[in-house]
Design a protein around this motif. Sequence first.
Motif, mmCIF file in Angstrom:
data_model
loop_
_atom_site.group_PDB
_atom_site.id
_atom_site.type_symbol
_atom_site.label_atom_id
_atom_site.label_comp_id
_atom_site.label_asym_id
_atom_site.label_seq_id
_atom_site.Cartn_x
_atom_site.Cartn_y
_atom_site.Cartn_z
ATOM 1 N N ASP A 146 0.840 -1.199 0.000
ATOM 2 C CA ASP A 146 0.000 0.000 0.000
ATOM 3 C C ASP A 146 0.875 1.250 0.000
ATOM 4 O O ASP A 146 2.053 1.208 0.365
ATOM 5 C CB ASP A 146 -0.909 -0.016 1.243
ATOM 6 N N LEU A 147 0.266 2.359 -0.418
ATOM 7 C CA LEU A 147 0.906 3.673 -0.370
ATOM 8 C C LEU A 147 0.120 4.546 0.605
ATOM 9 O O LEU A 147 -1.019 4.239 0.954
ATOM 10 C CB LEU A 147 0.906 4.308 -1.777
ATOM 11 N N PRO A 148 0.712 5.655 1.059
ATOM 12 C CA PRO A 148 0.047 6.473 2.085
ATOM 13 C C PRO A 148 -1.222 7.183 1.613
ATOM 14 O O PRO A 148 -1.916 7.769 2.434
ATOM 15 C CB PRO A 148 1.122 7.494 2.468
ATOM 16 N N GLY A 149 -1.539 7.166 0.336
ATOM 17 C CA GLY A 149 -2.765 7.807 -0.130
ATOM 18 C C GLY A 149 -4.002 7.214 0.526
ATOM 19 O O GLY A 149 -3.948 6.153 1.140
ATOM 20 N N GLY A 150 -5.136 7.895 0.387
ATOM 21 C CA GLY A 150 -6.361 7.424 1.021
ATOM 22 C C GLY A 150 -6.307 7.628 2.521
ATOM 23 O O GLY A 150 -5.869 8.666 3.001
ATOM 24 N N ASP A 151 -6.746 6.628 3.290
ATOM 25 C CA ASP A 151 -6.807 6.771 4.749
ATOM 26 C C ASP A 151 -5.452 6.593 5.421
ATOM 27 O O ASP A 151 -5.281 6.953 6.584
ATOM 28 C CB ASP A 151 -7.782 5.742 5.344
ATOM 29 N N GLY A 152 -4.512 5.993 4.709
ATOM 30 C CA GLY A 152 -3.210 5.769 5.331
ATOM 31 C C GLY A 152 -2.456 4.671 4.615
ATOM 32 O O GLY A 152 -2.725 4.372 3.448
ATOM 33 N N ASP A 153 -1.505 4.072 5.323
ATOM 34 C CA ASP A 153 -0.651 3.029 4.739
ATOM 35 C C ASP A 153 -0.917 1.720 5.484
ATOM 36 O O ASP A 153 -0.658 1.615 6.687
ATOM 37 C CB ASP A 153 0.817 3.452 4.857
ATOM 38 N N PHE A 154 -1.432 0.724 4.769
ATOM 39 C CA PHE A 154 -1.896 -0.505 5.410
ATOM 40 C C PHE A 154 -1.118 -1.721 4.897
ATOM 41 O O PHE A 154 -1.212 -2.077 3.725
ATOM 42 C CB PHE A 154 -3.394 -0.721 5.138
ATOM 43 N N ILE A 192 2.180 -4.772 15.098
ATOM 44 C CA ILE A 192 1.809 -5.859 16.008
ATOM 45 C C ILE A 192 1.894 -7.191 15.254
ATOM 46 O O ILE A 192 1.397 -7.287 14.121
ATOM 47 C CB ILE A 192 0.379 -5.642 16.544
ATOM 48 N N PRO A 193 2.536 -8.222 15.860
ATOM 49 C CA PRO A 193 2.777 -9.467 15.122
ATOM 50 C C PRO A 193 1.542 -10.087 14.466
ATOM 51 O O PRO A 193 1.597 -10.483 13.312
ATOM 52 C CB PRO A 193 3.354 -10.399 16.201
ATOM 53 N N ASN A 194 0.427 -10.171 15.212
ATOM 54 C CA ASN A 194 -0.727 -10.849 14.620
ATOM 55 C C ASN A 194 -1.666 -9.877 13.905
ATOM 56 O O ASN A 194 -2.774 -10.249 13.523
ATOM 57 C CB ASN A 194 -1.489 -11.656 15.672
ATOM 58 N N GLN A 195 -1.197 -8.622 13.715
ATOM 59 C CA GLN A 195 -2.020 -7.655 12.985
ATOM 60 C C GLN A 195 -1.285 -7.019 11.816
ATOM 61 O O GLN A 195 -1.904 -6.632 10.832
ATOM 62 C CB GLN A 195 -2.514 -6.557 13.937
ATOM 63 N N GLY A 196 0.027 -6.874 11.932
ATOM 64 C CA GLY A 196 0.780 -6.214 10.882
ATOM 65 C C GLY A 196 0.970 -4.747 11.181
ATOM 66 O O GLY A 196 0.972 -4.332 12.346
ATOM 67 N N GLY A 197 1.120 -3.940 10.128
ATOM 68 C CA GLY A 197 1.414 -2.525 10.299
ATOM 69 C C GLY A 197 0.306 -1.643 9.761
ATOM 70 O O GLY A 197 -0.213 -1.884 8.671
ATOM 71 N N VAL A 198 -0.048 -0.611 10.545
ATOM 72 C CA VAL A 198 -1.086 0.332 10.132
ATOM 73 C C VAL A 198 -0.641 1.747 10.468
ATOM 74 O O VAL A 198 -0.223 2.018 11.596
ATOM 75 C CB VAL A 198 -2.425 0.032 10.842
ATOM 76 N N CYS A 199 -0.754 2.638 9.494
ATOM 77 C CA CYS A 199 -0.534 4.062 9.723
ATOM 78 C C CYS A 199 -1.751 4.811 9.190
ATOM 79 O O CYS A 199 -2.149 4.623 8.035
ATOM 80 C CB CYS A 199 0.732 4.532 8.995
ATOM 81 N N LEU A 200 -2.364 5.626 10.051
ATOM 82 C CA LEU A 200 -3.529 6.419 9.649
ATOM 83 C C LEU A 200 -3.105 7.866 9.440
ATOM 84 O O LEU A 200 -2.523 8.483 10.340
ATOM 85 C CB LEU A 200 -4.615 6.341 10.727
ATOM 86 N N ASN A 201 -3.443 8.402 8.261
ATOM 87 C CA ASN A 201 -3.083 9.799 7.983
ATOM 88 C C ASN A 201 -3.713 10.744 8.999
ATOM 89 O O ASN A 201 -3.111 11.754 9.382
ATOM 90 C CB ASN A 201 -3.544 10.179 6.569
ATOM 91 N N SER A 202 -4.917 10.378 9.468
ATOM 92 C CA SER A 202 -5.643 11.257 10.393
ATOM 93 C C SER A 202 -4.950 11.372 11.748
ATOM 94 O O SER A 202 -5.241 12.291 12.514
ATOM 95 C CB SER A 202 -7.065 10.729 10.592
ATOM 96 N N GLN A 203 -4.041 10.440 12.059
ATOM 97 C CA GLN A 203 -3.358 10.475 13.356
ATOM 98 C C GLN A 203 -2.018 11.208 13.297
ATOM 99 O O GLN A 203 -1.333 11.326 14.309
ATOM 100 C CB GLN A 203 -3.130 9.039 13.874
ATOM 101 N N GLN A 204 -1.652 11.652 12.097
ATOM 102 C CA GLN A 204 -0.357 12.334 11.974
ATOM 103 C C GLN A 204 -0.575 13.839 12.100
ATOM 104 O O GLN A 204 -1.601 14.368 11.682
ATOM 105 C CB GLN A 204 0.306 11.993 10.638
ATOM 106 N N SER A 205 0.404 14.491 12.653
ATOM 107 C CA SER A 205 0.262 15.934 12.852
ATOM 108 C C SER A 205 0.727 16.677 11.604
ATOM 109 O O SER A 205 1.922 16.838 11.369
ATOM 110 C CB SER A 205 1.063 16.376 14.076
#
Length: 219
Positions: A146-154, A192-205
């Motif tokens: 995934d790329l950071p576009g949209g809601d974030g990077d998943f 998190i091991p059993n979830q993977g990586g999530v970055c939400l654009n809305s949580q970045q300053s």
Amino acid sequence: MKLLRTAVAMLAFATLVTGTSARAACPTFADQQTQANTAGSASAPVSGLAFAQYFIRVIDGGGTAAVFNFAISAVPGFSYSNGQRGFTGSGSTLYVSYLVGPTAVVGQYRDLVVEIHNSAGQLICSDTFRVTVRLPPGWTQWLNRDLPGGDGDFETLADFGPNLVCPNPVAVECQTTGGIPWYSTGQQYSCIPNQGGVCLNSQQSGSFCQDYQVRFYCP
Ligand SMILES: [Ca+2]
Ligand SMILES: [Ca+2]
């Protein structure tokens, strides 16, 4: 019509629960995950069968993985004159071994059907279990879907098929595509091991997520 509907419903149910016993008395073999070029086996205790002689065979239930060299045994058990394996009533444990060939592709599977016959050759019950070709243990390759576009990077575990990640990783590493660990970026990120990586654009300053990649450790 009612009978037909019942039969269709039972068929649908049997399809849903592939890998489990169709009848209560039949031994139940657990699905297996085996890596290529490796022998594997599954076992099941026998209970609920009357005291009599029974015979076992294993047949190919379909699938595309290169799985062969099926062998069966019963402990305690006996060999019959035609090479079949047999056992007497309940209390035995049945073993099915197989070889996953070197050309087997991760994520492919083969279903093995274990049939129990009585001494008259009648089918008493059967159970199907699935052998899925798994990744070798260790770190997977770095994965970036995934790329950071949209809601974030998943890059979540659910985003990757069994050809890329095992279902039960015990560790995960997350970093930017530039190789910076997520915890050194200053961004809000979940790794998190059993979830993977999530970055939400809305949580970045005031800025988008960076582009992250992840890798998992398979036991
Ligand atoms: Ca995105
Ligand atoms: Ca990414």
